[in-house]
Design an enzyme around this catalytic site. Structure first.
Site, short mmCIF file in Angstrom:
data_model
loop_
_atom_site.label_atom_id
_atom_site.label_comp_id
_atom_site.label_asym_id
_atom_site.label_seq_id
_atom_site.Cartn_x
_atom_site.Cartn_y
_atom_site.Cartn_z
N ASP A 1 -20.76 -22.63 -21.25
CA ASP A 1 -20.79 -21.35 -20.45
C ASP A 1 -19.49 -21.06 -20.35
O ASP A 1 -18.90 -20.08 -20.50
CB ASP A 1 -21.62 -21.33 -19.28
CG ASP A 1 -22.98 -21.41 -19.52
OD1 ASP A 1 -23.34 -20.88 -20.46
OD2 ASP A 1 -23.69 -21.81 -18.93
N ARG B 1 -24.13 -14.47 -21.12
CA ARG B 1 -22.60 -14.68 -20.83
C ARG B 1 -21.86 -13.70 -21.39
O ARG B 1 -20.82 -12.96 -20.35
CB ARG B 1 -22.31 -16.08 -21.10
CG ARG B 1 -23.10 -17.34 -20.80
CD ARG B 1 -23.23 -17.38 -19.38
NE ARG B 1 -23.71 -18.36 -18.65
CZ ARG B 1 -24.55 -18.60 -17.70
NH1 ARG B 1 -24.56 -17.42 -17.09
NH2 ARG B 1 -24.96 -19.62 -17.26
N ASP C 1 -22.07 -22.82 -4.48
CA ASP C 1 -21.07 -23.24 -5.28
C ASP C 1 -20.04 -22.14 -5.48
O ASP C 1 -19.03 -22.19 -5.46
CB ASP C 1 -21.67 -23.59 -6.90
CG ASP C 1 -22.21 -25.21 -6.70
OD1 ASP C 1 -22.17 -25.62 -5.63
OD2 ASP C 1 -22.46 -25.59 -7.80
N SER D 1 -30.39 -28.84 -12.54
CA SER D 1 -29.77 -27.66 -12.37
C SER D 1 -30.43 -26.54 -13.39
O SER D 1 -30.90 -27.02 -14.28
CB SER D 1 -28.30 -28.05 -12.93
OG SER D 1 -27.42 -26.57 -13.37
#
Lengths: 405, 405, 405, 405
Positions: free
Chosen positions: D127, D98, D16, D181
């Site tokens: 996110d 993050r 990705d 995921s």
């Protein structure tokens, strides 16, 4: 979002919302329903009807309503039960009016088979958020159109050109730019923008519209008595009145004595700070009086919990979350506390200040017998205080003993 | 508790604490150390030295100190960083002075080898709690003596008899009973009791001691500029001053214009409600100015968190928990927020009101570019607001869809 | 306090409360009424009747009641609506039972013309506070007698001597000292003291009475489905049951699988820390299940507000303020949130853990359409998120621009 | 937003982010800098370097860093000082990683002269918000590119086509769609989507990657001792270790015993609810141990304030406001409380549960002398409790007297 077919517009009858009306017709080719509400802003509503008719709105699509009682009873009073102030000072006069307008827009949409509502708030302010969150919370399928965020009429000149091109009458005094922008309803008048944009500079006196300056207020103080039942004002100087009548009367009194002016820089929900001049004469009296009656009828535990919840509650209203579960939860807590908030408060009004100088109630918790400096006939045993302190001190003593190590 | 051997007494030099002094000597047969502090209450301290000597206190056991700067710098200013108000209105003028007195009592006890401290607060009020929690938190082994909770001098007559029997001089004006009780320091004057005990009756004007009545204040408004650095006032009208000097100056200004009068019924920590008349002229100006400077220098997230924490913080101070981990935690959070609270506020003082009418700062977060009604040169994209609202509305829409089922 | 004439005693029938009964008769010469409640502690009540009769209590003064349904319906369930845990872990099993006992004591006092109530809690614990605050809140004129704070029976030996001197039968196993102290009701069993006093040392397994050790629990997991209506459990595995029956059943299930053991050092309201071993098998399942059903039926705004209010709510219950305006205000808010908390949760029980592994509801707010990684048919426009972030970031950007200066 | 010239991409080396890399090059024609961080996700980083080189990134534009120690020391540990859990259960494993990634992205942008950063988070999740708020808070002028919100590669097929058309190698197992995921770092693994989208259905066991199932965990319990200094873990079983080493070791222990599995439906900041499976083995042990050491070293006032602040603190981290004044204010308060949170906790790990069974500290506030059921040598005077209760009851009694009227 698919194109709207029929839109209910919050319509003041003024130039801006008339332009929006026409723009909706031309941009979306949709049918427009107008909703004009008397929230106590102090303007005639019938001209709005004429204007709407002139712009081609069918009579059955013109809704003009006096919602002042609903406004005060179901929005202003519940909010004042909380002693709500935003950022320590702002009485939320604009914020509290928006949910009611949205509620009626959505209801009229349902009545008229409209699939959308529209408002005249810009994309920089809080009002768009308040209108739209309310609308969505009441009807998740409603479309909301905010022309100011969509169109390219981004200057005064373009707006006037559009008006002229579309035969929208322009009042003489609307040709030039207003020196500031105004919002008004029964609770307050707010002014912002233009001449007020530099927060260092004192607002010129001509900005104020609803209150005399303290300097011009009467040289003699006036006393007023406000009576409460279950936390809501129900009478002034012993005379019972409806909610909207009470607020109107308090506005007169406060306005006459220069009460309730506020010059504030506030943090908008959309992220920037803005400067506003607020006039909330009646609300200022109401807040002072409500605090006064609570001071003798509300238990300390309840009162302090209310004080702690208040900033969140005020923030929710400011941000547009009137119709949200969390505001309703807080309201349930607040309303629960008001069952015995009954009694009368005496305010002194004088040159800009409104102060509680007396309060009494059948439901008073104030016990002269307990508090007196005189003999209290055994109501209170001072020795109990020694134990109270000792036990409260225990954890601090254990801590001090540990920390000195 | 074993009998104290040496006691440090908070000693004003007045009749009541002189009686306590003598009572400690006779009741416990213990050595007494006196501590007399200038907290700005506006009384000469040297007479207290003479009185103490007269009552047989050794010169080395007489402590007389001017603690005004410490008071303002380490107690008043940190508290004002929080915009602390108790029950929405009270600026905590008495509450904030007690921890400092206890701190010095405990320190002097350590210096002089005393094992106890004593204070003149009664068993009905908050001050006993504040004195004692502070003392225990600073020295877990200290003994605290509160004569008012112990002795049988429960009437004015008995007190005077005790004084006479013990050769304690009684000032003429102390023969009769005072019409109300007063506490004062640099931050405020509080009056309560007797003629003030009925909360329905307006306080007579003679109760007020530090402020003129708004009616007698000048007919012309006065503007004053207060400059802040890291949340603390550092200059008035451009002139830098020490903390205590600033507060003194603000008291003069506020007092002259009738600012900072408060008539309040409050919930005491010991459970009953009491009515007090507070005069906090300088503090009232300081709070308004601090809110003003925060309004342009403090981020909304920080400001709202402060507002939510404030009632708890104020309650802790009111209840006597200045020296507690939770007050210190809140202080750490509050102080962290003040790093850039710099700049100047302009207040208008007029007949009882003090209002911020201008504010400016090198550290301002106010962005005229963002908020302007004019073209903003792309600083803000109004279309972003649409997404902002849509996402914030999502949960409300899901809720509405569920609830209409 | 004048001497009581007639006292309602919370009477278990055990040795300690029998001694209290006799002590009340001898110390105060007052008539004693006994109240023995089945709160699910797992003891026969009829022996208490015999004991009371033996100690001379008139039959009409002996009250024995099964209050389990009231306990769960009016106290346990409302508390679980809040997901209340004290200090992060304790499910308040003891705390929540005390208000009910006080309520009945006060009611029975009214019925029997008694002017006082008495309880067997010591002066070091929280229970005395819970009993007495509840009693005073329900009847401000009631007298409360706490023999453990009054008498001089300060050692086991003295207690036994008193019992023998007063012909109070002493069960064989009560001769020696119990290795720890136990409290039990339908919600939990708590054990503390003696062998548990060193918090560094793991509690011996024989302390646990209501749960098997995880090691001895079944080697195969068991699933159980709990159905909720308006936030309260109403059925287990599809079978509807009364509140007390549900909790009983959950206790069986949880106990069998070793769920709900807790070894905790907690901060008592009276200031010291204490160590307790708690077993709350059914409550542990209930909390996990309630959180599970809320996770799909409660809006985020409501859920987060509940989470923020919870610690205060739990503290109020722990400290004994069940019957206080502030607890009731919070309850009103919490209850308001539960209107649509309906549905079923599937728990997996295995060797000490109880975990939600599935949940479904007619009132679910979970929208697979919105959250899916697949195409969502326009339910959500990802571009909205850009505006959402931009607007939320604005204040942070203004701040960063200022702070980099 | 003008087009970016040079972009720092958070680059995993996977399919990705490789597609994003290429898309940035082609869509914006800009230079790309890659940042690949070892946060403990358990993947080799060197393949990412090769991939980046293959996609034409200049060696000086490839940043590969092991940030595990910084992650645990400056982000995970400060968060655990707060006992932060989101919605009662989630340990914030993704949320806390993050801000660190954004911090490095912004720093690398400054070092390399880039004007933008890019991330691979979708427009539906939290996110994106966390990445972007952090980036803007650290550099208000940075551009942020979120390809998932911009491009039209809205299906797996289109993504693979783009990859093939651009010579991006596709690992065999990436051809088909993953059944769910995954995000992982040293604190946790989260799994969501696809097979997990129905919250009614128990997650299949193959979803779990970092913990054995409780059923497969050892049949014998294991005890572990964790030592804290100033609130942070510093040693395991007496052996001092660095922050990341401690968390790694706790992960091994927790994972081995099946600890830290969580099946949760949570409320996302962007408005919808989502279901996640979280594995936080080490964090689960750490939270339990931290609560354990606080239970004996933290004063009740501090502990309760922390509990009340926690939900807000957790929400701020979840919502992406790590770099905000309000999070920092709360952190200042929390950190202040940890000065004496020192000592050791003993946990028992067994088949999915981790429970504190012992705790000791040089800084303990637990006083056996005060709490004991035995004679306490005068440490505590039970009679004090009577006064404590009487004073606390006073307001409730006044209330009851009023309300019975």
């Amino acid at each position: 979002m698919s194109a709207p077919k029929k839109v209910v517009l919050a319509y003041s009858g003024g130039l801006d919302t008339s332009i929006i009306l026409k723009w909706l017709q031309t941009e979306y080719g949709c049918e427009v329903v107008t909703f004009t509400a008397d929230l106590g802003q102090g303007e005639e509503l019938e001209p709005a009807r004429k204007k709407a008719e002139l712009l081609g709105i069918a009579p059955e699509n013109i809704f003009i309503e006096d919602v002042r009682e609903e406004f005060v009873r179901d929005f202003v009073f519940p909010m004042f039960r909380a002693n709500a102030v935003y950022e320590g000072l702002y009485l939320l006069g604009t914020s509290i009016a928006r949910p009611l307008i949205s509620k009626r827009l959505v209801e009229i949409a349902a009545e008229t088979g409209a699939d959308a509502v529209a408002h005249g708030a810009t994309g920089k302010g809080n009002d768009q958020v308040r209108f739209e969150l309310s609308a969505y919370a009441l009807n998740p399928d409603i479309k909301v159109i905010a022309p100011w965020r969509e169109w390219d009429l981004t200057s005064r000149t373009k707006l006037l050109e559009f008006a002229e091109a579309n035969q929208i009458p322009i009042a003489k005094d609307k040709r030039g730019e207003a020196p500031f922008s105004v919002d008004a309803n029964l609770l307050h008048t707010s002014s912002e923008g233009k001449v007020l944009e530099d927060p260092a500079i004192e607002a010129p006196d001509y900005v104020y519209q609803r209150t005399v300056s303290p300097e011009n207020a009467p040289d003699t103080a006036e006393h007023v008595e406000i009576t409460f039942a279950k936390g809501d004002a129900v009478a002034i100087n012993g005379e019972e009145m409806s909610p909207a009548t009470i607020l109107t009367k308090l506005n007169e009194l406060g306005g006459k004595h220069g009460c309730g002016r506020l010059d504030l820089v506030e943090g908008r929900y959309v992220g920037m700070k803005s400067r506003g001049i607020y006039e909330t004469p009646g609300g200022t009296l109401l807040l002072e009086a409500h605090r006064g009656i609570e001071s003798i009828t509300l238990d300390r535990g309840a009162a302090h919990l209310k004080d702690e919840l208040m900033p969140r509650y005020a923030e929710l209203i400011y941000n547009g979350y009137w119709f949200s579960p969390e505001r309703e939860m807080l309201q349930a807590a607040i309303d629960h506390s008001q069952a015995r908030v009954n009694g009368t408060v005496r305010l002194k009004l004088y040159k800009g200040s409104a102060q509680c100088v007396g309060r009494w109630s059948e439901d008073s918790l104030y016990s002269e017998q307990h508090v007196t400096f005189e003999e209290d006939a055994g109501a209170y045993d001072q020795k109990d205080a020694a134990g109270f302190i000792k036990i409260n001190a225990l954890r601090l003593k254990l801590l001090a003993a540990r920390d000195r190590k």
